[in-house]
Design an enzyme around this catalytic site. Sequence first.
Site, mmCIF file in Angstrom:
data_model
loop_
_atom_site.group_PDB
_atom_site.id
_atom_site.type_symbol
_atom_site.label_atom_id
_atom_site.label_comp_id
_atom_site.label_asym_id
_atom_site.label_seq_id
_atom_site.Cartn_x
_atom_site.Cartn_y
_atom_site.Cartn_z
ATOM 1 N N ASP A 445 37.668 32.385 35.885
ATOM 2 C CA ASP A 445 36.912 33.350 36.675
ATOM 3 C C ASP A 445 36.424 34.486 35.794
ATOM 4 O O ASP A 445 35.324 35.004 35.958
ATOM 5 C CB ASP A 445 37.776 33.897 37.819
ATOM 6 C CG ASP A 445 39.070 34.545 37.323
ATOM 7 O OD1 ASP A 445 39.600 34.110 36.288
ATOM 8 O OD2 ASP A 445 39.555 35.476 37.994
ATOM 9 N N ARG A 449 40.844 40.336 32.012
ATOM 10 C CA ARG A 449 41.963 41.020 32.666
ATOM 11 C C ARG A 449 43.181 40.097 32.760
ATOM 12 O O ARG A 449 43.203 38.998 32.194
ATOM 13 C CB ARG A 449 41.544 41.536 34.043
ATOM 14 C CG ARG A 449 41.265 40.483 35.083
ATOM 15 C CD ARG A 449 40.740 41.102 36.367
ATOM 16 N NE ARG A 449 40.456 40.107 37.392
ATOM 17 C CZ ARG A 449 39.453 40.193 38.246
ATOM 18 N NH1 ARG A 449 38.609 41.210 38.206
ATOM 19 N NH2 ARG A 449 39.266 39.251 39.163
ATOM 20 N N ASP A 450 44.181 40.527 33.495
ATOM 21 C CA ASP A 450 45.423 39.753 33.614
ATOM 22 C C ASP A 450 45.259 38.631 34.640
ATOM 23 O O ASP A 450 46.023 38.542 35.601
ATOM 24 C CB ASP A 450 46.592 40.680 33.979
ATOM 25 C CG ASP A 450 46.332 41.478 35.254
ATOM 26 O OD1 ASP A 450 45.217 41.395 35.815
ATOM 27 O OD2 ASP A 450 47.255 42.187 35.696
ATOM 28 N N GLU A 451 44.274 37.776 34.403
ATOM 29 C CA GLU A 451 43.986 36.664 35.323
ATOM 30 C C GLU A 451 43.514 35.456 34.517
ATOM 31 O O GLU A 451 44.287 34.565 34.242
ATOM 32 C CB GLU A 451 42.932 37.117 36.348
ATOM 33 C CG GLU A 451 42.810 36.190 37.543
ATOM 34 C CD GLU A 451 42.019 36.820 38.681
ATOM 35 O OE1 GLU A 451 41.761 36.128 39.650
ATOM 36 O OE2 GLU A 451 41.669 38.018 38.577
ATOM 37 N N ASP A 458 35.230 29.298 42.044
ATOM 38 C CA ASP A 458 34.219 29.760 41.103
ATOM 39 C C ASP A 458 33.467 28.590 40.469
ATOM 40 O O ASP A 458 32.229 28.614 40.372
ATOM 41 C CB ASP A 458 34.864 30.619 40.011
ATOM 42 C CG ASP A 458 35.498 31.889 40.565
ATOM 43 O OD1 ASP A 458 36.364 31.777 41.447
ATOM 44 O OD2 ASP A 458 35.140 32.985 40.110
ATOM 45 N N TRP A 511 36.915 26.467 48.093
ATOM 46 C CA TRP A 511 37.680 26.411 46.852
ATOM 47 C C TRP A 511 38.159 24.974 46.617
ATOM 48 O O TRP A 511 37.875 24.374 45.589
ATOM 49 C CB TRP A 511 38.839 27.397 46.913
ATOM 50 C CG TRP A 511 38.477 28.778 46.474
ATOM 51 C CD1 TRP A 511 38.961 29.437 45.373
ATOM 52 C CD2 TRP A 511 37.558 29.697 47.096
ATOM 53 N NE1 TRP A 511 38.400 30.690 45.280
ATOM 54 C CE2 TRP A 511 37.546 30.876 46.318
ATOM 55 C CE3 TRP A 511 36.755 29.632 48.225
ATOM 56 C CZ2 TRP A 511 36.746 31.969 46.639
ATOM 57 C CZ3 TRP A 511 35.957 30.732 48.549
ATOM 58 C CH2 TRP A 511 35.957 31.869 47.767
ATOM 59 N N GLU A 726 31.290 40.457 38.793
ATOM 60 C CA GLU A 726 32.076 39.898 39.906
ATOM 61 C C GLU A 726 31.569 40.392 41.253
ATOM 62 O O GLU A 726 31.554 39.649 42.236
ATOM 63 C CB GLU A 726 33.537 40.285 39.730
ATOM 64 C CG GLU A 726 34.472 39.735 40.797
ATOM 65 C CD GLU A 726 35.925 40.016 40.487
ATOM 66 O OE1 GLU A 726 36.795 39.355 41.089
ATOM 67 O OE2 GLU A 726 36.205 40.900 39.630
ATOM 68 N N HIS A 747 31.816 37.465 35.162
ATOM 69 C CA HIS A 747 32.254 36.605 36.255
ATOM 70 C C HIS A 747 31.053 35.750 36.648
ATOM 71 O O HIS A 747 30.147 36.233 37.296
ATOM 72 C CB HIS A 747 32.669 37.492 37.438
ATOM 73 C CG HIS A 747 33.980 37.156 38.050
ATOM 74 N ND1 HIS A 747 35.175 37.637 37.569
ATOM 75 C CD2 HIS A 747 34.301 36.399 39.119
ATOM 76 C CE1 HIS A 747 36.170 37.197 38.328
ATOM 77 N NE2 HIS A 747 35.659 36.432 39.263
#
Length: 890
Positions: A445, A449-451, A458, A511, A726, A747
Amino acid sequence: MKITHLKTNHVVNPLGFTMERPTFSWVVEDTYDTVQTAAQFLISRDGDFTQTIFDSGKVAGSGIDSLSYCPPIRLNPRTRYFWRVRVWGETESAESETAWFETAKLDEAWQAVWITPDWQDNRLHPILYQTFELPARVVTARTYICGLGLYHMELNGKKVGDEYFTPHCNAYDQWIQYQTFDITDQLTVGPNLISVMLGNGWYKGRYGADGGSIDFYGDRFALICELHVTLENGDELVVVTDPSWRATPSPVIESDIFDGEMVDARIPKIVPSPNASPVRVIDLGTSRLEARRSLPVRIIEEIKPLAIIRTPLGETVLDMGQIMTGWVRFRTYAPAGTRIYLQFGEILQEGNFFRDNLRTAKAEYTYIADGTEAVIEPYFTFYGFRYVKISGWVGDLTLDDFTGCVVYSRMDMIGEIETSNEKVNQLFKNAMWGQKGNFLDIPTDCPQRDERLGWTGDIQIFTGTACFNMDTYAFLSKYAYDLAKEQTKLGGMVPHIVPMANLSRGGSSAWGDAATIVPWTLYEFYGDIHVLEKQFESMRGWVDYIKTIDESSGSRRLWTEGFHFGDWLALDGSDPASRKGGTPDYFIASAFYCYSARLVAKAARALGKIEQADAYERLSEEIKAAIQKEYFTVSGQLVTPTQTGYVLALFMDLVPDGQYEQVKNDFIALLYKDNVHLQTGFVGTPYLCRTLSKIGANHLAYRLLLNEDYPSWLYAINLGATTIWERWNSLNPDGSISSTSMNSFNHYAYGSIVEWMYRDMCGLNPTASEDGVTGFRHARIAPKPDRSLQWARARYCSAAGFYESDWHIDNTGHLTLNITIPFNASADIVLPDARVGQIWINGNPLLEGEQMGDNVELTVGAGCYKFEYLLRQKDFLVVAENKSPNSILQ
């Protein structure tokens, strides 16, 4: 005539990839011939083709298909095979250069065992090494290796290969990839040294949802490796990981995907080391080991920074001029003990460095110098960034000291869009950069960041755009394989993220539909039916999972239970605290239930599974009927009157018979009520402009594309965006960040507008016909120009060859349309706003073509075509702007 783009399993000269069933593809170009009259395909054990193991002979017609040819061959382990093809046209022929592929271990048992440092501290980063003697010159040598979490391998002090982040990211509890490297040129007669540095990576570092978990897949570093060496004297030598290997501390002190890396150059990387420790065998087994599916992750591009900024807070910040994924390489002469500290961020705020939107991800790099001149880059981490804050630098800092390393999976760039509007051109570039930045082994995605997770929603949104921009078949096939692996643990439910790491939840509409949409799109674009063969059970399993929920809640043929993300980040929600839009979750869920059932039916029919095709077609029709009963009034009004509601109803063919015009007109009226500005989120946006062009409101699609105020695509361009955001308002108009809790500036999801640019603005569409013609072997070229642009051009190197579609409208309304169709392909061309008898083709009157409403349609073969005609006097765009919505619908 020339034969190019030779690929095995959609990879150029693959070394050690999974070879369940090798398929071969190529492209014929540089010829005036139009049709393949014959072809011959050969495979040999040697490059001179004296040990041929397969010869098709000269096969007439298109029996040897360049999209996906799969000859019946048996493969041996650890063997290189060579292949070539000859193609005949009407007047000439050509033979390809020799391509090759090399098998990995296949079913051969491993002689090596997994080893780990015999240390108490499992966070201490190791180098594992072994020395060995070679008594004669090396003829050929390979290493088969996997290191967990990540590994960096060197032979005799030099890095092996040019890849990063091996063994890559996947569901390690299901399968673990090993890689094959050709090390022939790195071995010498006499003593040799193999050393492998290990880092945490996705396997044992902080990774997953909600800030991630540490040691989720495993809590110890581990290595398994075999070197197979053939010597000039005929001897064969095998070096394997076993208890005789040694371990020594690495100069990498810390490594983490989210947080970054710390390197202390004072710790020698030179081994053997007097401080070496023993290793021990660790029982991970070899049953999960599989030959690689992941494409190599490499430094694909290098860019130089634009400027060094001294911020109002006194910070020293490097501006790369582009949001990118990777790192900066730098040269330093710093004294021993100097700490050079880099922090990475996407934007500035009030002219100062800013990184709060990275949440808990530290995204930093620390280098402790040893006093020697050095060129430095990280081993086991990457960053999503444009700006780099630099602390601890000794001496003058110059732009020449730094290079931006752009890192992503190796894929061919195959698509390009260009228009008369520079802001639209920048939008296309932003989508391409978003794809580069998020296609690092898995489709993430966001990269900063912390992802950094493989969100299914997506990639479902973006697959069409991705396939136009790059050759993504191998990349997305690996992702689909991982998805199916995870799905088996969940009874058919598709997880929200793949690999799902610490988030063992899923089952959301749109999704989870990645299970059907991704493989079907790959089949449409590349014409290789093997992706459907491999993924059919996954596709069917997802629809059956939904059907089970449906039947447990009354068999209404609607999906009315469970958690759904809905129209994520849409702007029409009634609850300001919610990230969902206003379109009801269960309408979206039921629409995708119907759509995915239809795709499974199509896949079954393509595979010759006729009974299953009929069953899923019936299911899809039953769902459609239930949706019409539940969500449409007798008078034809949609009871979920949102932009996304209308888009799904019209795009997914859910509108009741006889009510199409009513729904279409209501949708257009709503759009005008919204001042022709989008309100859609992740569900509606990919289909928004495509639906408008489909229903005859093409001018409104262009309005949405060209809007520059919020919310719009060009709003971000005007604020200096270099990737896709995003949120529609990731930045406020004054340049301040709108939120830090969930706000990525890289994103790709909303970059799905690019698929509309290819398909509708420029008109390039693959076909998937009942007779199995896919992969742009036959195309539908239906450009929909609008006078809001003077010209537009798409270039696309499809699986069948090079297509081009470009159009230009002059001030008098004269349209020039240039179309190129590759060798052995054909296309249905739709000439917009045209009349039979008023069209010129290649300087001559067009004497064929069928009038279909306002358009003229004709079918042509390979070649270059120039169409010219005067657009009819109706200028719907100009007229419409001065009318009310009601009068427009009349």
